[in-house]
Design an enzyme around this catalytic site. Structure first.
Site, PDB file in Angstrom:
ATOM      1  NE  ARG A 182     -22.718 -34.211 -14.733  1.00 41.05           N
ATOM      2  CZ  ARG A 182     -23.282 -33.379 -15.604  1.00 41.05           C
ATOM      3  NH1 ARG A 182     -23.501 -32.112 -15.285  1.00 41.05           N
ATOM      4  NH2 ARG A 182     -23.611 -33.807 -16.809  1.00 41.05           N
ATOM      5  CB  SER A 210     -24.705 -26.353 -22.335  1.00 42.52           C
ATOM      6  OG  SER A 210     -24.477 -26.560 -20.967  1.00 42.52           O
ATOM      7  CG  ASN A 211     -29.614 -28.324 -19.094  1.00 36.64           C
ATOM      8  OD1 ASN A 211     -30.381 -27.920 -19.962  1.00 36.64           O
ATOM      9  ND2 ASN A 211     -29.717 -29.533 -18.556  1.00 36.64           N
ATOM     10  CG  ASP A 252     -24.080 -32.138 -22.716  1.00 38.42           C
ATOM     11  OD1 ASP A 252     -24.697 -31.189 -22.190  1.00 38.42           O
ATOM     12  OD2 ASP A 252     -23.384 -32.946 -22.062  1.00 38.42           O
ATOM     13  CE1 TYR A 280     -19.977 -26.921 -17.703  1.00 40.50           C
ATOM     14  CE2 TYR A 280     -22.350 -26.739 -18.033  1.00 40.50           C
ATOM     15  CZ  TYR A 280     -21.120 -26.148 -17.789  1.00 40.50           C
ATOM     16  OH  TYR A 280     -21.037 -24.782 -17.646  1.00 40.50           O
TER      17      TYR A 280
END
Length: 215
Positions: free
Chosen positions: A39, A114-115, A8, A10
């Site tokens: 966040r 990652s998104n 991942d 972030y």
């Protein structure tokens, strides 16, 4: 050893709260609160978008979360402020041990899943001289956010690895580890804050203090 090591981005490779300094410059004594709210809302908003089957690119979600975080902290802003703070997201600081990851696994292909959109991730890697270290896979390609099973299925297909257990997936986010583990990946939770694993009825295969444990 695993066939692939997938990270991942972030919170795992890059410190999302390294934007606090920029926020503090603009909004004295509010930087940390804004960063934390930014966040929280970022994660909350993409979860909602996934649940309602209403995909919106991560950069737009991130911008919406920023605006709301500023408003809730009574921080005035205009379009130029948003643009500068969004640019700061392309310059997040990697955690100090990230540069050592390639040294620990010199013969393995390392992948970010990652998104984040490619337009966010590629500049982030380039700005930190990591573009030759990691291959990038983005949830923006199938338009399905982690932790949905279809997101991890997409990553497995792109990696061309038949057995998901031969993929080690690393994340600092419990929701991400829970999703990857439930799908079938072998998982390592990067627990830098040394917090308790939440009661999710699914456990990570490994718990690392940081990425230096990846040896």
């Amino acid at each position: 050893m695993f066939d692939s090591y997938v990270f991942d981005a972030y919170g795992t490779l890059f410190d999302v709260h390294s934007v606090t300094e920029k926020l503090e410059e603009k909004y004295p004594n509010k930087g940390d609160a804004i960063s934390q709210e930014w966040r929280r809302r970022q994660v909350h908003y993409f979860m909602i978008r996934q649940l309602i089957d209403g995909y919106l690119p991560f950069d737009q979600i991130t911008q919406n979360a920023l605006k709301d975080a500023l408003q809730i902290n009574q921080a005035d802003f205009h379009s130029g402020d948003i643009e500068k703070l969004m640019d700061a997201y392309l310059h997040l600081q990697p955690y100090e041990e990230v540069d050592n990851v390639k040294d620990h696994l010199p013969d393995n292909s390392l992948t970010i899943f990652s998104n984040g959109t490619p337009s966010m991730l590629q500049p982030l890697l380039e700005n930190n001289q990591l573009e030759h270290t990691f291959r990038v896979l983005s949830a923006d390609e199938p338009k399905v956010y982690k932790p949905a099973p279809a997101a991890y299925a997409y990553a497995q297909k792109q990696l061309k690895i038949a057995d998901p257990e031969n993929i080690l997936f690393l994340s600092s986010n419990p929701w991400d580890i829970a999703g990857a583990k439930s799908y079938g990946f072998t998982t390592a939770w990067v627990n830098r804050q040394k917090i308790q694993w939440p009661s999710l009825d699914v456990e990570p295969d490994h718990i690392f203090d940081n990425l230096n444990d990846l040896k």
